[in-house]
Design a protein around this motif. Structure first.
Motif, mmCIF file in Angstrom:
data_model
loop_
_atom_site.group_PDB
_atom_site.id
_atom_site.type_symbol
_atom_site.label_atom_id
_atom_site.label_comp_id
_atom_site.label_asym_id
_atom_site.label_seq_id
_atom_site.Cartn_x
_atom_site.Cartn_y
_atom_site.Cartn_z
ATOM 1 N N THR A 1 0.817 -1.216 0.000
ATOM 2 C CA THR A 1 0.000 0.000 0.000
ATOM 3 C C THR A 1 0.849 1.265 0.000
ATOM 4 N N PHE A 2 1.909 1.281 0.820
ATOM 5 C CA PHE A 2 2.704 2.492 0.976
ATOM 6 C C PHE A 2 4.041 2.444 0.240
ATOM 7 N N GLY A 3 4.346 1.322 -0.401
ATOM 8 C CA GLY A 3 5.590 1.210 -1.139
ATOM 9 C C GLY A 3 6.815 1.263 -0.251
ATOM 10 N N VAL A 4 6.748 0.594 0.906
ATOM 11 C CA VAL A 4 7.866 0.578 1.841
ATOM 12 C C VAL A 4 8.413 -0.844 1.965
ATOM 13 N N GLY A 5 9.566 -0.980 2.664
ATOM 14 C CA GLY A 5 10.190 -2.283 2.826
ATOM 15 C C GLY A 5 10.195 -2.743 4.273
ATOM 16 N N LEU A 6 10.874 -3.867 4.523
ATOM 17 C CA LEU A 6 10.927 -4.436 5.860
ATOM 18 C C LEU A 6 11.562 -3.494 6.881
ATOM 19 N N ALA A 7 12.574 -2.755 6.455
ATOM 20 C CA ALA A 7 13.218 -1.818 7.379
ATOM 21 C C ALA A 7 12.231 -0.748 7.838
ATOM 22 N N ASP A 8 11.412 -0.238 6.916
ATOM 23 C CA ASP A 8 10.411 0.768 7.269
ATOM 24 C C ASP A 8 9.344 0.189 8.188
ATOM 25 N N ILE A 9 8.933 -1.052 7.912
ATOM 26 C CA ILE A 9 7.949 -1.709 8.769
ATOM 27 C C ILE A 9 8.524 -1.896 10.170
ATOM 28 N N GLY A 10 9.798 -2.261 10.232
ATOM 29 C CA GLY A 10 10.444 -2.423 11.536
ATOM 30 C C GLY A 10 10.463 -1.124 12.322
ATOM 31 N N VAL B 1 16.363 -2.391 14.853
ATOM 32 C CA VAL B 1 17.607 -3.107 14.547
ATOM 33 C C VAL B 1 17.312 -4.384 13.781
ATOM 34 N N ALA B 2 16.266 -5.096 14.207
ATOM 35 C CA ALA B 2 15.896 -6.336 13.527
ATOM 36 C C ALA B 2 15.514 -6.074 12.078
#
Length: 388
Positions: A35-44, A343-344
Motif C-alpha cells: 500500500t505504501f511502497g515501503v520495505g521491511l526496514a520501514d515496517i520495523g 535493529v531487527a
C-alpha cells in the motif's frame, strides 16, 4: 467493585487493547508494504515506533499517575491511543502513519505503566506471580486476536479499516475502566516518600532490561514471523494464523508459569530454564521446515517466564514508590523495545530475509538468564544492608 479478581479481569481487557493496537501493523505488514511502497526496514521502524515514547514518558508517566490518580490517567491514555489509530486510518501518507503510531504509543506507555501499578496495588503479597502472569497474558491474547482477525479485515476492506478496529477496541476500554476501584487504603499508603534507594533503582533497571530483552525475542516471532513465512510462500492470512498459534498457547503457558512460580517457590529456576529453551527454539525456527511444531513449543514454553519476570519489580517497591518505580522499569523496557524491532528490520534488510530478525531474538532471550542472576545478587545485597 472490590473483588480483586474482577478488577484483574478489567485490567486484563484494557491492557489487551495495547497489544491489539501494537500488533495492528505487524499483522498486515505485507499489505502495508504494498500500500505504501515501503520495505521491511520501514515496517520495523513503524513497529518499534510504538515504544519510542516510552523512553521519555514512562518515568514521568509514573509521576503523572501518582498526581492525577489511576482512573483519570488511564482514560487520558486510552483517548490518546484512540486518536492515534484514527489518524492512521484517515491518511494514506506514510509520514502521518508515523505520527499516528507515535501518538498511539504515547497513550500505550501511560496506560501500561499505570495498569501495572494498579495490578501491583491489588495483588502485592497475594498470589503476585499468578496475578502478574494473568495480567501479562493480555498481551499474547491481544496479539493472537489481532493475528486472527486483522489480516482478513485488511485484505477485505483495506489497511485503514484495520486501524479503525484498533480504535474501536480502545474506546471499549474507556467504558470498562470506569468500573475500576482502588484497593482499600491504597490512597493513604501512597502518600509517603517516593524516593528510590540506589540498590532498588539498580534492581529496577536490571529487571526492566530483562523484560525488554525477553520481549524483543518474543516480539520477533509475531513481528517478523509472518514475513518469514511469506518468504516461504505462505499467504498473509495463513502466515498470520500460524504465528497466532504461539499467542494462543501463551494464553495457557503464561498463567501456568505464574502458578508454578507461586506453587513451588522457584521462579528463578523456572524463568532461566524456559528462557534457554525459547532461545534455542527461535534459532531452530529459522533453520527448519517444522514450522508448526516449533511454534507450538514456543507457545507452550515461552510464556512461563512472564509472571516471574513481571513480579521482580514488586520485590523492591513499597506502595509509595510503585508509581515512580514502574516508571523506571518501563523506561528501560521501552528503550529496548524501541531499538529491538528497528535493529531487527535493518538486519533483515541487510540479510535479505526476515530470518535475521528471529536470530536476533534468540540472542536477546539468551541474555536474560545472566541478568536474572545479577538481579538476585542486587536484591540479596540490598536485603543484607536493610537488615544491618
Amino acid at each position: 467493585m472490590r473483588n480483586r479478581w474482577a478488577i484483574l479481569a478489567i485490567l486484563f481487557f484494557v491492557r489487551l487493547t495495547i497489544a491489539f493496537q501494537f500488533q495492528s501493523v505487524a499483522a498486515v505488514a505485507p499489505l502495508l508494504e504494498t500500500t505504501f511502497g515501503v520495505g521491511l526496514a520501514d515496517i520495523g521502524i513503524l513497529i518499534g515506533l510504538y515504544f519510542t515514547p516510552g523512553v521519555v514518558l514512562a518515568l514521568p508517566g509514573g509521576a503523572i499517575g501518582r498526581t492525577l490518580g489511576d482512573r483519570p490517567t488511564t482514560i487520558a491514555a486510552l483517548l490518546l491511543m484512540t486518536a492515534g489509530s484514527l489518524v492512521m486510518a484517515a491518511t494514506d501518507v506514510w509520514g502521518w502513519q508515523l505520527a499516528g503510531r507515535l501518538a498511539s504509543g504515547a497513550g500505550g506507555v501511560l496506560l501500561t505503566v499505570q495498569l501495572t501499578k494498579m495490578c501491583t496495588d491489588w495483588f502485592t503479597g497475594k498470589e503476585i506471580a499468578t496475578a502478574m502472569a494473568i495480567f501479562v497474558n493480555s498481551w499474547p491474547a491481544g496479539v493472537g486476536i489481532s493475528l486472527l482477525v486483522l489480516p482478513s479485515i485488511g485484505i477485505t476492506y483495506g489497511a485503514g479499516t484495520v486501524f479503525l478496529a484498533a480504535a474501536a477496541l480502545t474506546a471499549i476500554g474507556i467504558v470498562l475502566i470506569m468500573l475500576y476501584q482502588p484497593p482499600p487504603g491504597a490512597t493513604a499508603s501512597a502518600t509517603g516518600s517516593a524516593r528510590l534507594d540506589p540498590l532498588a533503582l539498580l534492581a529496577l533497571i536490571v529487571a526492566g532490561a530483562i523484560w525488554g530483552l525477553y520481549n524483543i525475542g518474543f516480539a520477533m516471532v509475531f513481528s517478523f514471523g509472518p514475513s518469514l513465512l511469506a518468504e516461504r510462500g505462505w499467504s498473509i492470512a495463513a502466515a498470520g494464523s500460524a504465528i497466532s498459534v504461539v499467542m494462543w498457547l501463551s494464553v495457557i503457558s503464561v498463567p501456568a508459569g505464574g502458578y508454578l512460580a507461586d506453587r513451588f517457590k522457584r521462579p528463578f529456576i523456572l524463568a532461566v530454564a524456559a528462557s534457554l529453551v525459547v532461545a534455542a527454539l527461535l534459532a531452530w525456527l529459522t533453520r527448519s521446515d517444522a514450522v508448526i511444531t516449533i511454534l507450538v513449543l514456543i507457545g507452550l514454553i515461552g510464556g512461563h517466564p512472564a509472571g516471574p519476570i513481571m513480579s521482580l519489580a514488586a520485590r523492591v517497591l513499597a506502595p509509595e514508590t510503585r508509581a515512580i518505580g514502574m516508571g523506571v522499569f518501563y523506561t528501560i523496557f521501552y528503550a529496548a523495545m524501541m531499538l529491538g524491532p528497528a535493529v531487527a528490520g535493518r538486519l533483515a534488510k541487510s540479510a535479505g530475509t526476515a530470518a535475521a530478525a528471529l536470530d536476533l531474538g534468540a540472542l536477546t532471550v539468551l541474555a536474560c538468564p545472566p541478568l536474572m542472576w545479577l538481579f538476585e545478587r542486587i536484591v540479596s545485597v540490598r536485603h543484607r544492608r536493610t537488615q544491618s
